[in-house]
Design a protein around this motif. Structure first.
Motif, PDB file in Angstrom:
ATOM      1  N   VAL A 351      -2.818   6.647  50.680  1.00 37.53           N
ATOM      2  CA  VAL A 351      -3.932   5.715  50.442  1.00 37.53           C
ATOM      3  C   VAL A 351      -4.993   6.370  49.555  1.00 37.53           C
ATOM      4  CG1 VAL A 351      -5.846   4.494  51.526  1.00 37.53           C
ATOM      5  CG2 VAL A 351      -3.571   4.361  52.525  1.00 37.53           C
ATOM      6  N   LEU A 352      -5.359   7.602  49.888  1.00 34.60           N
ATOM      7  CA  LEU A 352      -6.357   8.309  49.082  1.00 34.60           C
ATOM      8  C   LEU A 352      -5.851   8.541  47.661  1.00 34.60           C
ATOM      9  CD1 LEU A 352      -7.647  10.946  51.670  1.00 34.60           C
ATOM     10  CD2 LEU A 352      -8.808   8.880  50.885  1.00 34.60           C
ATOM     11  N   GLY A 353      -4.550   8.860  47.528  1.00 33.59           N
ATOM     12  CA  GLY A 353      -3.978   9.047  46.198  1.00 33.59           C
ATOM     13  C   GLY A 353      -4.013   7.772  45.377  1.00 33.59           C
ATOM     14  N   CYS A 354      -3.693   6.644  46.014  1.00 30.93           N
ATOM     15  CA  CYS A 354      -3.744   5.354  45.317  1.00 30.93           C
ATOM     16  C   CYS A 354      -5.165   5.034  44.862  1.00 30.93           C
ATOM     17  CB  CYS A 354      -3.218   4.244  46.221  1.00 30.93           C
ATOM     18  SG  CYS A 354      -1.433   4.265  46.483  1.00 30.93           S
ATOM     19  N   LEU A 355      -6.138   5.255  45.742  1.00 31.87           N
ATOM     20  CA  LEU A 355      -7.534   4.994  45.381  1.00 31.87           C
ATOM     21  C   LEU A 355      -7.987   5.906  44.252  1.00 31.87           C
ATOM     22  CD1 LEU A 355      -9.148   4.516  48.917  1.00 31.87           C
ATOM     23  CD2 LEU A 355      -8.602   2.745  47.230  1.00 31.87           C
ATOM     24  N   LEU A 356      -7.558   7.169  44.301  1.00 35.42           N
ATOM     25  CA  LEU A 356      -7.920   8.099  43.231  1.00 35.42           C
ATOM     26  C   LEU A 356      -7.308   7.671  41.903  1.00 35.42           C
ATOM     27  CD1 LEU A 356      -9.151  10.773  42.254  1.00 35.42           C
ATOM     28  CD2 LEU A 356      -7.023  11.910  42.945  1.00 35.42           C
ATOM     29  N   GLY A 357      -6.003   7.354  41.912  1.00 32.96           N
ATOM     30  CA  GLY A 357      -5.336   6.953  40.677  1.00 32.96           C
ATOM     31  C   GLY A 357      -5.925   5.692  40.092  1.00 32.96           C
ATOM     32  N   LEU A 358      -6.180   4.682  40.935  1.00 33.27           N
ATOM     33  CA  LEU A 358      -6.753   3.427  40.462  1.00 33.27           C
ATOM     34  C   LEU A 358      -8.185   3.628  39.967  1.00 33.27           C
ATOM     35  CD1 LEU A 358      -5.428   0.953  43.175  1.00 33.27           C
ATOM     36  CD2 LEU A 358      -4.679   1.110  40.797  1.00 33.27           C
ATOM     37  N   GLY A 359      -8.933   4.499  40.656  1.00 38.42           N
ATOM     38  CA  GLY A 359     -10.306   4.762  40.230  1.00 38.42           C
ATOM     39  C   GLY A 359     -10.371   5.434  38.874  1.00 38.42           C
ATOM     40  N   VAL A 360      -9.530   6.446  38.671  1.00 34.32           N
ATOM     41  CA  VAL A 360      -9.498   7.129  37.371  1.00 34.32           C
ATOM     42  C   VAL A 360      -9.050   6.170  36.276  1.00 34.32           C
ATOM     43  CG1 VAL A 360      -8.367   8.957  36.049  1.00 34.32           C
ATOM     44  CG2 VAL A 360      -9.133   9.392  38.393  1.00 34.32           C
ATOM     45  N   LEU A 361      -8.055   5.325  36.587  1.00 37.74           N
ATOM     46  CA  LEU A 361      -7.574   4.363  35.605  1.00 37.74           C
ATOM     47  C   LEU A 361      -8.658   3.357  35.240  1.00 37.74           C
ATOM     48  CD1 LEU A 361      -5.233   3.240  33.944  1.00 37.74           C
ATOM     49  CD2 LEU A 361      -4.504   1.941  35.948  1.00 37.74           C
ATOM     50  N   PHE A 362      -9.412   2.899  36.233  1.00 40.47           N
ATOM     51  CA  PHE A 362     -10.494   1.948  35.966  1.00 40.47           C
ATOM     52  C   PHE A 362     -11.573   2.572  35.090  1.00 40.47           C
ATOM     53  CE2 PHE A 362     -14.600   0.036  37.128  1.00 40.47           C
ATOM     54  CZ  PHE A 362     -14.346  -1.287  36.805  1.00 40.47           C
ATOM     55  N   LEU A 363     -11.944   3.812  35.381  1.00 41.39           N
ATOM     56  CA  LEU A 363     -12.951   4.494  34.560  1.00 41.39           C
ATOM     57  C   LEU A 363     -12.444   4.717  33.133  1.00 41.39           C
ATOM     58  CD1 LEU A 363     -14.327   7.136  37.101  1.00 41.39           C
ATOM     59  CD2 LEU A 363     -15.439   5.025  36.334  1.00 41.39           C
ATOM     60  N   ALA A 364     -11.150   5.053  33.007  1.00 38.50           N
ATOM     61  CA  ALA A 364     -10.573   5.250  31.676  1.00 38.50           C
ATOM     62  C   ALA A 364     -10.580   3.940  30.885  1.00 38.50           C
ATOM     63  CB  ALA A 364      -9.150   5.795  31.798  1.00 38.50           C
ATOM     64  N   GLN A 365     -10.229   2.838  31.557  1.00 37.96           N
ATOM     65  CA  GLN A 365     -10.272   1.530  30.891  1.00 37.96           C
ATOM     66  C   GLN A 365     -11.678   1.213  30.405  1.00 37.96           C
ATOM     67  OE1 GLN A 365      -6.894  -0.547  33.818  1.00 37.96           O
ATOM     68  NE2 GLN A 365      -8.999  -1.247  33.794  1.00 37.96           N
ATOM     69  N   TRP A 366     -12.653   1.438  31.271  1.00 40.97           N
ATOM     70  CA  TRP A 366     -14.040   1.127  30.943  1.00 40.97           C
ATOM     71  C   TRP A 366     -14.531   1.987  29.777  1.00 40.97           C
ATOM     72  CZ3 TRP A 366     -18.511   4.233  31.530  1.00 40.97           C
ATOM     73  CH2 TRP A 366     -19.715   3.548  31.326  1.00 40.97           C
ATOM     74  N   GLY A 367     -14.148   3.263  29.783  1.00 40.59           N
ATOM     75  CA  GLY A 367     -14.620   4.154  28.741  1.00 40.59           C
ATOM     76  C   GLY A 367     -13.920   3.974  27.402  1.00 40.59           C
ATOM     77  N   LEU A 368     -12.617   3.628  27.453  1.00 42.22           N
ATOM     78  CA  LEU A 368     -11.838   3.524  26.214  1.00 42.22           C
ATOM     79  C   LEU A 368     -11.798   2.116  25.635  1.00 42.22           C
ATOM     80  CD1 LEU A 368      -8.767   5.756  27.172  1.00 42.22           C
ATOM     81  CD2 LEU A 368     -10.710   6.382  25.731  1.00 42.22           C
ATOM     82  N   ALA A 369     -12.306   1.127  26.373  1.00 40.69           N
ATOM     83  CA  ALA A 369     -12.213  -0.263  25.921  1.00 40.69           C
ATOM     84  C   ALA A 369     -12.830  -0.490  24.540  1.00 40.69           C
ATOM     85  CB  ALA A 369     -12.846  -1.193  26.955  1.00 40.69           C
ATOM     86  N   PRO A 370     -14.054  -0.008  24.259  1.00 36.11           N
ATOM     87  CA  PRO A 370     -14.625  -0.241  22.918  1.00 36.11           C
ATOM     88  C   PRO A 370     -13.796   0.394  21.807  1.00 36.11           C
ATOM     89  CG  PRO A 370     -16.329   0.435  24.482  1.00 36.11           C
ATOM     90  CD  PRO A 370     -15.016   0.671  25.149  1.00 36.11           C
ATOM     91  N   MET A 371     -13.311   1.630  22.031  1.00 35.26           N
ATOM     92  CA  MET A 371     -12.511   2.300  20.999  1.00 35.26           C
ATOM     93  C   MET A 371     -11.170   1.606  20.803  1.00 35.26           C
ATOM     94  SD  MET A 371     -11.285   6.272  20.737  1.00 35.26           S
ATOM     95  CE  MET A 371     -10.020   6.072  21.987  1.00 35.26           C
ATOM     96  N   ALA A 372     -10.535   1.170  21.905  1.00 40.30           N
ATOM     97  CA  ALA A 372      -9.238   0.497  21.799  1.00 40.30           C
ATOM     98  C   ALA A 372      -9.365  -0.800  21.017  1.00 40.30           C
ATOM     99  CB  ALA A 372      -8.678   0.226  23.193  1.00 40.30           C
ATOM    100  N   LEU A 373     -10.469  -1.523  21.233  1.00 42.11           N
ATOM    101  CA  LEU A 373     -10.669  -2.778  20.512  1.00 42.11           C
ATOM    102  C   LEU A 373     -10.959  -2.524  19.043  1.00 42.11           C
ATOM    103  CD1 LEU A 373     -10.873  -5.853  20.724  1.00 42.11           C
ATOM    104  CD2 LEU A 373     -13.302  -5.583  21.255  1.00 42.11           C
ATOM    105  N   ALA A 374     -11.765  -1.500  18.767  1.00 48.36           N
ATOM    106  CA  ALA A 374     -12.144  -1.224  17.381  1.00 48.36           C
ATOM    107  C   ALA A 374     -11.012  -0.581  16.587  1.00 48.36           C
ATOM    108  CB  ALA A 374     -13.376  -0.321  17.350  1.00 48.36           C
ATOM    109  N   GLU A 375     -10.267   0.334  17.220  1.00 47.24           N
ATOM    110  CA  GLU A 375      -9.248   1.087  16.501  1.00 47.24           C
ATOM    111  C   GLU A 375      -7.905   0.368  16.437  1.00 47.24           C
ATOM    112  OE1 GLU A 375      -9.488   3.850  14.831  1.00 47.24           O
ATOM    113  OE2 GLU A 375     -11.573   4.307  15.310  1.00 47.24           O
ATOM    114  N   TRP A 376      -7.498  -0.257  17.539  1.00 52.68           N
ATOM    115  CA  TRP A 376      -6.161  -0.848  17.621  1.00 52.68           C
ATOM    116  C   TRP A 376      -6.174  -2.338  17.924  1.00 52.68           C
ATOM    117  CZ3 TRP A 376      -6.773   3.358  21.467  1.00 52.68           C
ATOM    118  CH2 TRP A 376      -6.620   4.599  20.876  1.00 52.68           C
TER     119      TRP A 376
END
Length: 424
Positions: A351-376
């Motif tokens: 459970v903790l591993g799932c929460l950690l993985g999903l949390g990191v993925l959510f933060l990565a999505q939030w941080g990379l969203a502007p660059m992904a839209l602009a670049e690709w």
């Protein structure tokens, strides 16, 4: 339903035992959680990227029945005419374009000429039909964020990503270069273009393109000069190009798609290929399926390794927990209680591993969203967990729980070997 204090007390005691055990093995517990989190990050992340890429590709063009180009591979035609991911082949003559425009089954047509670029971004030469009839997503039309569509041969309209990345505003002058990709071959510095409009973001390759008129492309390639006072082109260029690379067609009747496709394949004036965009997209998914499966297999392998680490770590810790299990057995705990402690710990790790993985993925999505839209031109999802991902998370939690069965059985057998009498 009434719950006996004795039963409730035992559950509280088992929970305290699990928490105390986790605290004493913090380092190994963190490593297990990190390993499971990495596997969840890969499994869900790969699925999200795959799903979003497919959604973006599918939404790049909507409502276009046929794309006509010079004889060539259907997949290559789709890639360069829609996604700007390949170099265009030979063009089709303007007489053929006029024939297509006058065909009784054709409702609208969009000519596209490629081959130039501006600072790495492709230049698309077209006419007013592009703004009027091009659709993406769920039948969404192109909208100008600011300014106006080009009305003269020396005017350009930028995609949102081009304007944002290069910092262009209306009224600025830009110089195009010959060559669709790579370093510029020849710059058309004698024919600068004025930015008159910027399109609103679409999340498609339109954002990455510079749009000019067919007349403008004809002028810079023929070495002529712009003529002042030209009226809006309304789909017709005063200086017609010799050829274009592709023509998008919208038909009056969808039933005529296959018959027109066959007709154009036998066109006598020049060899043509007419493709149905939706059909070629399905072929593209079949081509990329092998790569997607390889990525899935890799992420599943990481999960298996994480679960093996979980099992081996719990097994390695059992020798030091013999007294702990013996105390449980001495207080009347049976097989179920021992299994609850060990399997509960494995489930807690998962459970903790799932929460950690999903949390990191959510933060990565939030941080990379502007660059992904602009670049690709890729729109990343904004959710923490989607409904379609619940089966995968459920399967991971189940696998994590089952991984605790082997250490649980070994712990119970150890208690028997220590001379304790089982109480089931």
């Amino acid at each position: 339903m009434w719950i006996s204090p004795t039963w409730q007390g035992r559950q509280t005691m088992l929970a305290k035992v699990m928490l105390a055990s986790l605290k004493t093995r913090r380092t190994s517990a963190l490593l297990i959680v990190a390993a499971i989190g990495l596997s969840v990050l890969m499994i869900i992340g790969i699925d999200r990227v795959r799903h979003q890429v497919r959604a973006n590709f599918s939404s790049t063009i909507s409502g276009t029945d046929l794309i006509v180009s010079a004889r060539g591979g259907p997949m290559n035609i789709l890639l360069y005419s829609v996604f700007r991911l390949s170099d265009p082949t030979a063009g089709i003559s303007w007489k053929t374009v006029e024939h297509l425009a006058d065909h009784p089954d054709v409702k609208w047509w969009i000519p596209i000429a490629l081959g130039d670029s501006h600072r790495g971004y492709p230049v698309v030469a077209t006419n007013d039909s592009y703004l009027a009839h091009y659709r993406y997503g769920r039948d969404q039309r192109l909208v100008l964020q600011s300014g106006a569509w080009f009305a003269r041969a020396d005017q350009a309209v930028l995609g949102s990503a081009v304007a944002a990345r290069l910092g262009y505003q209306q009224g600025e002058h830009i110089v195009l270069a010959h060559g669709a990709s790579g370093p510029a071959i020849v710059e058309h510095d004698n024919h600068p273009f004025t930015v008159v409009g910027i399109l609103a973001p679409t999340g498609t390759p339109v954002d990455q393109s510079v749009h000019i008129s067919l007349e403008g492309m004809a002028v810079i390639h023929r070495g002529g000069a712009y003529r002042s006072g030209l009226p809006p082109m309304l789909g017709q260029a005063r200086d017609k190009p010799d050829s274009v690379n592709a023509v998008m067609l919208g038909l009056k009747r969808r039933m005529a798609v296959l018959s027109l496709q066959r007709e154009l394949s036998r066109y006598e004036r020049e060899p043509l290929t007419a493709i149905i965009p939706g059909v070629q997209l399905q072929r593209l998914w079949r081509i990329t399926a092998a790569g997607e499966n390889a990525l899935r297999a890799t992420s599943l392998a990481v999960l298996v390794v994480a679960l093996l680490v979980l099992v081996s770590t719990v097994l390695a810790a059992l020798e030091g927990r013999r007294h702990e299990i013996a105390v449980l057995r001495a207080t009347g705990a049976g097989r179920l209680a021992v299994y609850t402690v060990i399997v509960g710990e494995s489930l807690c790790f998962t459970v903790l591993g799932c929460l950690l993985g999903l949390g990191v993925l959510f933060l990565a999505q939030w941080g990379l969203a502007p660059m992904a839209l602009a670049e690709w031109s890729l729109r990343l999802p904004e959710h923490f967990l989607a409904w379609r991902e619940l089966p995968a998370i459920g399967a991971i939690l189940l696998a994590g729980s089952l991984a605790g069965l082997i250490p649980a059985e070994k712990a119970f057998r150890n208690s028997l070997a220590d001379g304790l009498t089982p109480r089931n």
